[in-house]
Design a protein around this motif. Structure first.
Motif, PDB file in Angstrom:
ATOM      1  N   MET A  85      29.269  22.672 -61.724  1.00  0.00           N
ATOM      2  CA  MET A  85      29.748  23.946 -62.256  1.00  0.00           C
ATOM      3  C   MET A  85      28.590  24.810 -62.736  1.00  0.00           C
ATOM      4  O   MET A  85      28.802  25.918 -63.219  1.00  0.00           O
ATOM      5  CB  MET A  85      30.702  23.683 -63.431  1.00  0.00           C
ATOM      6  CG  MET A  85      31.866  22.758 -63.113  1.00  0.00           C
ATOM      7  SD  MET A  85      33.011  23.470 -61.920  1.00  0.00           S
ATOM      8  CE  MET A  85      33.903  22.006 -61.381  1.00  0.00           C
ATOM      9  N   LEU A  86      27.363  24.300 -62.616  1.00  0.00           N
ATOM     10  CA  LEU A  86      26.184  25.008 -63.104  1.00  0.00           C
ATOM     11  C   LEU A  86      25.463  25.717 -61.968  1.00  0.00           C
ATOM     12  O   LEU A  86      25.504  25.270 -60.818  1.00  0.00           O
ATOM     13  CB  LEU A  86      25.221  24.019 -63.771  1.00  0.00           C
ATOM     14  CG  LEU A  86      25.792  23.152 -64.895  1.00  0.00           C
ATOM     15  CD1 LEU A  86      24.728  22.166 -65.372  1.00  0.00           C
ATOM     16  CD2 LEU A  86      26.285  24.016 -66.046  1.00  0.00           C
ATOM     17  N   GLN A  87      24.798  26.816 -62.291  1.00  0.00           N
ATOM     18  CA  GLN A  87      24.007  27.518 -61.279  1.00  0.00           C
ATOM     19  C   GLN A  87      22.834  26.666 -60.834  1.00  0.00           C
ATOM     20  O   GLN A  87      22.420  26.722 -59.684  1.00  0.00           O
ATOM     21  CB  GLN A  87      23.514  28.860 -61.834  1.00  0.00           C
ATOM     22  CG  GLN A  87      24.622  29.888 -62.014  1.00  0.00           C
ATOM     23  CD  GLN A  87      24.084  31.249 -62.412  1.00  0.00           C
ATOM     24  OE1 GLN A  87      22.957  31.375 -62.879  1.00  0.00           O
ATOM     25  NE2 GLN A  87      24.893  32.277 -62.227  1.00  0.00           N
ATOM     26  N   ALA A  88      22.298  25.892 -61.776  1.00  0.00           N
ATOM     27  CA  ALA A  88      21.196  24.978 -61.461  1.00  0.00           C
ATOM     28  C   ALA A  88      21.637  23.561 -61.824  1.00  0.00           C
ATOM     29  O   ALA A  88      21.527  23.147 -62.982  1.00  0.00           O
ATOM     30  CB  ALA A  88      19.942  25.365 -62.238  1.00  0.00           C
ATOM     31  N   PRO A  89      22.192  22.807 -60.877  1.00  0.00           N
ATOM     32  CA  PRO A  89      22.677  21.445 -61.145  1.00  0.00           C
ATOM     33  C   PRO A  89      21.604  20.571 -61.793  1.00  0.00           C
ATOM     34  O   PRO A  89      20.418  20.698 -61.486  1.00  0.00           O
ATOM     35  CB  PRO A  89      23.037  20.926 -59.751  1.00  0.00           C
ATOM     36  CG  PRO A  89      23.371  22.168 -58.983  1.00  0.00           C
ATOM     37  CD  PRO A  89      22.405  23.201 -59.474  1.00  0.00           C
ATOM     38  N   GLN A  90      22.044  19.667 -62.683  1.00  0.00           N
ATOM     39  CA  GLN A  90      21.107  18.877 -63.467  1.00  0.00           C
ATOM     40  C   GLN A  90      21.242  17.369 -63.233  1.00  0.00           C
ATOM     41  O   GLN A  90      21.573  16.619 -64.151  1.00  0.00           O
ATOM     42  CB  GLN A  90      21.283  19.191 -64.951  1.00  0.00           C
ATOM     43  CG  GLN A  90      20.951  20.618 -65.299  1.00  0.00           C
ATOM     44  CD  GLN A  90      21.046  20.877 -66.802  1.00  0.00           C
ATOM     45  OE1 GLN A  90      21.085  19.970 -67.619  1.00  0.00           O
ATOM     46  NE2 GLN A  90      21.096  22.138 -67.167  1.00  0.00           N
ATOM     47  N   GLN A  91      21.040  16.936 -62.021  1.00  0.00           N
ATOM     48  CA  GLN A  91      20.919  15.529 -61.665  1.00  0.00           C
ATOM     49  C   GLN A  91      22.199  14.708 -61.686  1.00  0.00           C
ATOM     50  O   GLN A  91      22.324  13.747 -60.946  1.00  0.00           O
ATOM     51  CB  GLN A  91      19.896  14.818 -62.573  1.00  0.00           C
ATOM     52  CG  GLN A  91      18.461  15.255 -62.377  1.00  0.00           C
ATOM     53  CD  GLN A  91      17.529  14.371 -63.176  1.00  0.00           C
ATOM     54  OE1 GLN A  91      17.384  14.549 -64.388  1.00  0.00           O
ATOM     55  NE2 GLN A  91      16.906  13.419 -62.533  1.00  0.00           N
ATOM     56  N   CYS A  92      23.148  15.068 -62.545  1.00  0.00           N
ATOM     57  CA  CYS A  92      24.320  14.202 -62.664  1.00  0.00           C
ATOM     58  C   CYS A  92      25.540  14.954 -63.184  1.00  0.00           C
ATOM     59  O   CYS A  92      25.419  15.992 -63.846  1.00  0.00           O
ATOM     60  CB  CYS A  92      24.014  13.020 -63.586  1.00  0.00           C
ATOM     61  SG  CYS A  92      23.251  13.513 -65.155  1.00  0.00           S
ATOM     62  N   LEU A  93      26.703  14.404 -62.886  1.00  0.00           N
ATOM     63  CA  LEU A  93      27.983  14.969 -63.304  1.00  0.00           C
ATOM     64  C   LEU A  93      28.938  13.812 -63.565  1.00  0.00           C
ATOM     65  O   LEU A  93      28.977  12.849 -62.805  1.00  0.00           O
ATOM     66  CB  LEU A  93      28.535  15.897 -62.221  1.00  0.00           C
ATOM     67  CG  LEU A  93      29.908  16.542 -62.410  1.00  0.00           C
ATOM     68  CD1 LEU A  93      29.949  17.899 -61.692  1.00  0.00           C
ATOM     69  CD2 LEU A  93      31.040  15.668 -61.912  1.00  0.00           C
TER      70      LEU A  93
END
Length: 246
Positions: free
Chosen positions: A80-88
């Motif tokens: 859901m982020l503009q810049a994904p951060q490694q994990c969800l």
């Protein structure tokens, strides 16, 4: 590899209705998810992440949760982020109704706070100052909105957010109640006051008349410059810093 159905399901959780019907919300980013795994593993349904993320987690900890290694391209599709951060992570969502007021403690009440970023920051500020309970009107932003979860940086899992009928709750419990208002008493002139509930009003309209009617006091932050108003989260931090000082 993620299936089309998994991708579609995760993307659907962006909507409040779907989150609450499914009883699931999304958390993203290493800091938030590492805290979830270590402190609230039972609430984690599944973690999707890059191999580089999982390599940083001890196997003894990782063994506690269901996890799947995915590619950067897959992460971009579900994030859901503009810049994904490694994990969800998919996390169990637990609805929280209003609880009785805890005598001798400070709590916050949010009256129609609309902006997800504001709400997330308020939750994080509450956690910083040791506020354990936040009561919120039904039309306040959903604390499980991905933007709110991200802004709390893990504080959502320590602060109890409760949604319900604020006016009815105030009538029933009648705690010491303080509203934030431009024309309230300056916090610089306020002596030590009894613990109670601080009501933070809507970003544009302030505290509603229905809730203000229950106030036993009011607070304002002195204005020294030319700004028209303060962000609701910033105001919350300033007020808590004052009322909670030793």
């Amino acid at each position: 590899m993620l299936s089309k159905n998994e991708i579609k399901y995760i993307q659907s959780l962006k909507a409040k209705k779907q989150r609450h019907e499914a009883g699931v919300f999304i958390a993203e980013g290493p800091k938030i998810i590492e805290e979830l795994i270590r402190q609230h593993a039972a609430s984690v349904i599944k973690v999707f992440g890059l191999l580089s993320f999982f390599k940083e987690i001890p196997s003894s900890v990782l063994s506690k949760i269901n996890h799947v290694v995915i590619s950067e391209a897959e992460l971009e599709r579900i994030s859901m982020l503009q810049a994904p951060q490694q994990c969800l992570a998919l996390v169990h969502l637990k609805e929280q109704a209003f609880e009785p007021f805890v005598a001798g403690s400070w709590s916050l009440m949010l009256d129609s706070i609309q902006d997800p970023g504001n709400l997330g920051t308020i939750i994080r500020i509450a956690d910083w100052f040791g506020i354990e309970h936040i009561y919120a009107s039904a039309d306040t932003a959903d604390c499980f909105n991905p933007k709110v979860v991200q802004a709390t940086m893990g504080s959502l899992f320590r602060v109890k957010m409760m949604y319900g009928p604020c006016e009815q709750w105030l009538q029933t419990h009648q705690p010491a109640c303080y509203i934030t208002a431009m024309q309230g008493k300056s916090i610089w002139e306020t002596d030590a006051i009894s613990p109670g509930v601080i009501i933070i009003g809507n970003e544009g309209k302030g505290v509603s008349a229905a809730l203000a009617a229950h106030a036993t006091g009011s607070m304002s932050i002195p204005k020294l410059g030319g700004a028209e108003s303060l962000n609701a989260a910033v105001a919350t931090g300033i007020i808590l810093s004052h009322v909670l000082q030793p």
